[in-house]
Write an enzyme that holds these catalytic residues in place. Structure first.
Site, PDB file in Angstrom:
ATOM      1  N   THR A  51       0.898  -1.225   0.004  1.00  0.00           N
ATOM      2  CA  THR A  51      -0.032  -0.083   0.033  1.00  0.00           C
ATOM      3  C   THR A  51       0.853   1.397  -0.093  1.00  0.00           C
ATOM      4  OG1 THR A  51      -1.755  -1.052   1.164  1.00  0.00           O
ATOM      5  CG2 THR A  51      -1.679   1.331   1.516  1.00  0.00           C
ATOM      6  N   TYR A  64      -7.805   1.384  -4.504  1.00  0.00           N
ATOM      7  CA  TYR A  64      -6.303   1.428  -4.943  1.00  0.00           C
ATOM      8  C   TYR A  64      -5.881  -0.024  -5.354  1.00  0.00           C
ATOM      9  CZ  TYR A  64      -4.706   0.027  -0.500  1.00  0.00           C
ATOM     10  OH  TYR A  64      -4.404  -1.089   0.621  1.00  0.00           O
ATOM     11  N   SER A  97       1.321  -7.482  -0.471  1.00  0.00           N
ATOM     12  CA  SER A  97       2.126  -8.202   0.181  1.00  0.00           C
ATOM     13  C   SER A  97       1.180  -9.554   0.482  1.00  0.00           C
ATOM     14  CB  SER A  97       2.664  -7.831   1.561  1.00  0.00           C
ATOM     15  OG  SER A  97       1.546  -7.441   2.594  1.00  0.00           O
ATOM     16  N   GLN A  98      -0.058  -9.564   0.134  1.00  0.00           N
ATOM     17  CA  GLN A  98      -0.997 -11.037   0.252  1.00  0.00           C
ATOM     18  C   GLN A  98      -0.287 -11.745  -0.945  1.00  0.00           C
ATOM     19  OE1 GLN A  98      -1.821  -7.914  -0.812  1.00  0.00           O
ATOM     20  NE2 GLN A  98      -3.196  -7.817  -2.620  1.00  0.00           N
ATOM     21  N   THR A 130       1.827  -4.127   4.219  1.00  0.00           N
ATOM     22  CA  THR A 130       1.575  -4.430   5.903  1.00  0.00           C
ATOM     23  C   THR A 130       1.029  -5.923   6.081  1.00  0.00           C
ATOM     24  OG1 THR A 130      -0.611  -3.472   6.131  1.00  0.00           O
ATOM     25  CG2 THR A 130       1.546  -1.968   6.425  1.00  0.00           C
ATOM     26  N   ASP A 131       0.082  -6.346   5.058  1.00  0.00           N
ATOM     27  CA  ASP A 131      -0.479  -7.666   5.550  1.00  0.00           C
ATOM     28  C   ASP A 131       0.689  -8.701   5.948  1.00  0.00           C
ATOM     29  OD1 ASP A 131      -2.860  -6.152   4.789  1.00  0.00           O
ATOM     30  OD2 ASP A 131      -3.195  -7.437   3.053  1.00  0.00           O
ATOM     31  N   LYS A 203       0.278  -7.548  12.833  1.00  0.00           N
ATOM     32  CA  LYS A 203      -0.549  -6.494  12.434  1.00  0.00           C
ATOM     33  C   LYS A 203      -1.757  -6.868  13.337  1.00  0.00           C
ATOM     34  CE  LYS A 203      -2.982  -4.772   8.155  1.00  0.00           C
ATOM     35  NZ  LYS A 203      -3.141  -4.645   6.862  1.00  0.00           N
ATOM     36  N   GLU A 322      -3.181 -29.063  28.321  1.00  0.00           N
ATOM     37  CA  GLU A 322      -4.478 -29.914  28.179  1.00  0.00           C
ATOM     38  C   GLU A 322      -4.125 -31.037  27.128  1.00  0.00           C
ATOM     39  OE1 GLU A 322      -8.610 -28.113  28.016  1.00  0.00           O
ATOM     40  OE2 GLU A 322      -7.245 -26.469  27.680  1.00  0.00           O
TER      41      GLU A 322
HETATM   42  N1  DGL Z   1      -2.453  -5.240  -0.204  1.00  0.00           N
HETATM   43  C1  DGL Z   1      -1.984  -5.192   1.076  1.00  0.00           C
HETATM   44  C2  DGL Z   1      -0.435  -5.301   1.163  1.00  0.00           C
HETATM   45  O1  DGL Z   1       0.164  -4.776   0.331  1.00  0.00           O
HETATM   46  C3  DGL Z   1      -2.529  -3.910   1.784  1.00  0.00           C
HETATM   47  C4  DGL Z   1      -2.043  -3.566   3.052  1.00  0.00           C
HETATM   48  C5  DGL Z   1      -0.831  -2.752   3.230  1.00  0.00           C
HETATM   49  O2  DGL Z   1       0.016  -2.592   2.339  1.00  0.00           O
HETATM   50  O3  DGL Z   1      -0.881  -1.937   4.034  1.00  0.00           O
HETATM   51  O4  DGL Z   1       0.060  -5.805   2.243  1.00  0.00           O
END
Ligand code: DGL
Length: 365
Positions: A51, A64, A97-98, A130-131, A203, A322
Site C-alpha cells: 500500500t 487502489y 504483500s498478500q 503491511t499484510d 498487524k 491440556e
Molecule cells: N495489499 C495489502 C498489502 O500489500 C495492503 C495492506 C498494506 O500494504 O498496508 O499488504
C-alpha cells in the site's frame, strides 16, 4: 541527529521511559554526521510493493492498487530525506504483500547479503505491504547474519490518499536504518512513529495507522521526525542462523485454523496435499477438537512436524497442559503466532530439523 535509548526495565518502561524522555528532551532532526562533517550513512532501499506504493484506481470509493509506485519515486517525493542518508533504491518486486512468496524472500536475502559482503551499505530499508510484513521480517531475522539495521516499512493508506502515512513512515525508517544505535537489534518494523522487533510484531487492525503492536512485550522504540529512542540496549545477535536452500521453494507447511465443531478433514487434507509440517492455529492454549488432535497425532506419527500455536493473538502456548505433547510428538510455538511459527517451521524442516524435541528447542531460542 542525537539518539537516546532508555535503560528502563520492560515492566516499568512506560512510566520511567516517558519521564526520562521528557528529561532528555527531543533531538534535532539534523544528523550528527552533518554536524561533524562526516559522511552520511549509506542506506539501500529495496522496494517490494504494498500500500505504501499504492495508487488510487478508477474503481469507485477508496479503491487502489498496491505496488504501483517505485521505491525510487517514493523516496524522491519526500522532502529532506536525502539529508538523512546516502540513498540508493532498487525494486525487488511490485506486489501487494498478500502475494508475498518464497521467490521474493530469496531475492531479498540475496541482494542484502551481496550488499553486506561488498560493504556497500550501513543499513537497509525494505518497503513492503503491511499484510504479511511480520512474516517477511521474521523470515529475514532467521536467515540474515548481520549487525546492520534492516528495517521494514509500509503504510496503511496508499500514496494518493488524503493523509497518506507512507512518506512519514519512510522518513522514520530512514532515520532508524541510518543510525548506528540501530545496529545489532535484528530486523525491525517501523510504522506510525513506532519501532517493533521482528519476533513480536503483529498487524492487529485492518485499517488503523496504529495497526502494528507487539503483544506481551511492547515496541522496542519510538521514532519521529525529531527523535529516535530505543527502550532497551541492543541484545547481541546469536551467531547461529538458519541456512537457506540454494533456491525456493521452502518445504510446505500448512496452517490449520481451529474452530468449534471441527472434524479431522482439514488436517487429513493437509497431509494428503503433501504438507511436511502443520501449524495449528488452535483455540486458547493451542488446542483443538479431539478429532483434529487425533488426526494431528496420526500425522506426526507419519513424520509430519506438528507445532501447536494459537489463534488468540497474544500469550504463550504451553506444553503438556491440556494436550499431551510429549506423548503425541508435538512442539508448541510459545510466543510465536501461527504465521510466524509457519515461517520458522519451514526453515527448520529445510535445515533437516524435524525431531519434535529439536523443533521445540529451536522455537524456544
Ligand atoms: N495489499 C495489502 C498489502 O500489500 C495492503 C495492506 C498494506 O500494504 O498496508 O499488504
Amino acid at each position: 541527529m542525537t539518539l537516546h535509548w532508555l535503560q528502563s526495565a520492560r515492566s516499568a518502561r512506560s512510566i520511567i521511559g516517558l519521564a526520562a524522555a521528557l528529561m532528555i528532551g527531543l533531538a534535532s532532526p539534523a544528523t550528527a554526521q552533518q554536524a561533524s562533517g562526516t559522511a552520511l550513512a549509506r542506506v539501500l532501499v529495496l522496494g517490494t510493493g504494498g500500500t505504501i506504493a499504492g495508487q488510487a484506481n478508477a474503481r469507485a470509493g477508496n479503491a487502489y492498487d498496491s505496488g504501483k509506485v517505485s521505491a525510487a519515486n517514493l523516496i524522491a517525493a519526500i522532502p529532506g530525506i536525502d539529508r538523512l542518508a546516502q540513498i540508493s533504491a532498487e525494486q525487488i518486486s511490485s506486489i501487494g504483500s498478500q502475494d508475498m512468496n518464497d521467490k521474493v524472500w530469496f531475492d531479498l536475502v540475496k541482494r542484502i547479503r551481496a550488499a553486506i559482503d561488498n560493504k556497500e551499505v550501513d543499513g537497509v530499508v525494505i518497503t513492503h505491504g503491511t499484510d504479511t510484513m511480520e512474516e517477511t521480517a521474521f523470515f529475514l531475522q532467521n536467515v540474515l547474519d548481520t549487525d546492520i539495521p534492516v528495517v521494514l516499512v509500509g503504510s496503511m493508506r496508499p500514496s494518493t490518499a488524503i493523509g497518506a502515512d507512507g512518506p512519514a513512515n519512510l522518513y522514520d525508517a530512514m532515520r532508524v536504518a541510518s543510525a548506528p544505535e540501530s545496529r545489532g537489534r535484528g530486523v525491525l518494523v517501523v510504522l506510525n512513529d513506532t519501532i517493533h522487533g521482528a519476533r513480536w510484531v503483529q498487524k492487529t487492525n485492518t485499517t488503523s495507522v496504529q495497526t502494528f503492536r507487539s503483544p506481551d512485550v511492547g515496541p522496542v522504540g519510538y521514532v519521529d521526525t525529531g527523535s529516535l529512542r530505543f527502550l532497551q540496549p541492543a541484545i547481541p545477535a546469536k551467531a547461529a542462523k538458519l541456512k537457506l536452500p540454494d533456491a525456493p521453494p521452502l518445504p510446505r507447511v500448512d496452517i490449520i485454523y481451529s474452530h468449534a465443531n471441527m472434524d479431522a478433514a482439514e488436517v487429513e487434507d493437509a497431509v494428503k496435499r503433501g504438507a511436511k509440517g502443520i501449524v495449528l492455529a488452535g483455540v486458547g492454549d493451542g488446542n483443538s477438537s479431539k478429532s483434529a488432535i487425533d488426526a494431528l497425532a496420526a500425522a506426526a506419527k507419519q513424520g509430519v512436524v506438528v507445532v501447536r500455536s494459537t489463534r488468540v493473538g497474544s500469550g504463550y502456548v504451553n506444553r503438556n497442559v491440556e494436550v499431551e505433547d510429549d506423548k503425541l510428538g508435538f512442539a508448541v510455538s510459545l510466543d510465536l503466532n501461527p504465521q510466524k511459527a509457519r515461517v520458522l517451521l519451514e526453515l527448520l524442516i529445510a535445515n533437516g530439523v524435524t525431531e519434535p524435541g529439536a523443533v521445540q528447542q529451536a522455537f524456544a531460542q
